[in-house]
Design a protein around this motif. Sequence first.
Motif, mmCIF file in Angstrom:
data_model
loop_
_atom_site.group_PDB
_atom_site.id
_atom_site.type_symbol
_atom_site.label_atom_id
_atom_site.label_comp_id
_atom_site.label_asym_id
_atom_site.label_seq_id
_atom_site.Cartn_x
_atom_site.Cartn_y
_atom_site.Cartn_z
ATOM 1 N N ALA A 146 0.853 -1.194 0.000
ATOM 2 C CA ALA A 146 0.000 0.000 0.000
ATOM 3 C C ALA A 146 0.881 1.234 0.000
ATOM 4 O O ALA A 146 1.845 1.315 0.766
ATOM 5 C CB ALA A 146 -0.904 0.003 1.225
ATOM 6 N N ILE A 163 -1.396 7.326 4.025
ATOM 7 C CA ILE A 163 -2.157 6.336 4.789
ATOM 8 C C ILE A 163 -1.854 6.495 6.270
ATOM 9 O O ILE A 163 -0.697 6.522 6.662
ATOM 10 C CB ILE A 163 -1.792 4.908 4.338
ATOM 11 C CG1 ILE A 163 -2.098 4.714 2.855
ATOM 12 C CG2 ILE A 163 -2.541 3.866 5.180
ATOM 13 C CD1 ILE A 163 -1.501 3.448 2.268
ATOM 14 N N ILE A 198 -3.761 0.870 8.543
ATOM 15 C CA ILE A 198 -4.271 -0.224 7.705
ATOM 16 C C ILE A 198 -4.949 -1.228 8.617
ATOM 17 O O ILE A 198 -4.342 -1.694 9.592
ATOM 18 C CB ILE A 198 -3.152 -0.890 6.894
ATOM 19 C CG1 ILE A 198 -2.438 0.140 6.029
ATOM 20 C CG2 ILE A 198 -3.731 -1.999 6.027
ATOM 21 C CD1 ILE A 198 -1.288 -0.422 5.213
ATOM 22 N N ASN A 215 3.786 -1.468 5.269
ATOM 23 C CA ASN A 215 2.431 -1.390 4.686
ATOM 24 C C ASN A 215 2.231 -2.459 3.617
ATOM 25 O O ASN A 215 1.624 -2.213 2.564
ATOM 26 C CB ASN A 215 2.162 -0.003 4.088
ATOM 27 C CG ASN A 215 1.963 1.067 5.157
ATOM 28 O OD1 ASN A 215 1.792 0.752 6.337
ATOM 29 N ND2 ASN A 215 1.987 2.313 4.751
ATOM 30 N N LEU A 265 -8.175 0.982 4.481
ATOM 31 C CA LEU A 265 -7.155 1.970 4.797
ATOM 32 C C LEU A 265 -7.790 3.235 5.360
ATOM 33 O O LEU A 265 -8.785 3.720 4.816
ATOM 34 C CB LEU A 265 -6.382 2.346 3.523
ATOM 35 C CG LEU A 265 -5.855 1.211 2.657
ATOM 36 C CD1 LEU A 265 -5.206 1.764 1.393
ATOM 37 C CD2 LEU A 265 -4.874 0.362 3.437
#
Length: 121
Positions: free
Chosen positions: A24, A28, A31, A76, A99
Motif C-alpha cells: 500500500a 495512509i 491499515i 504497509n 485503509l
Amino acid sequence: QVQLVESGGGLVQPGGSLRLSCAASGSILSIYVMGWYRQAPGKQRELVATITSGGSTNYADSVKGRFTISRDNAKNTHYLQMNNLKPEDTAVYYCNANLRLGVDGLVRNYWGQGTQVTVSS
C-alpha cells in the motif's frame, strides 16, 4: 494517490510454491483488515485469506494448511505464501485492504490490480 500494488504471480507446476506481495502506498494513517481474493475464469471472486491489524487470520477451507497470509506493518505490505499449489488454484489473485486515509481520515476499501497465478504442468 493511494493504491495497492501486487507482485509475485506467475506460472508454477503442481506442488510448487509462489509468494504474492501487496504494498500500500500514498497518504495512509492506518491499515486495518488486509486480504487476498481470487477469481477463476467463469467463477465469482472468492475469499482466500484475511489478516487483521492484530494478526488474526482467516482462510478459505480450500487453502487451509497450504497458504499463509502475513503482514509487515512497517512496510504497509501483506503477503500470501502459497505452497503445494494445485491446478484448481489457478486464478487472478487480488489483494484488498481497509485503509484510513491521511487526506480526510476516512476508512476506505481498496483493491489491487490483480496478478495471474497459473498452476499447470
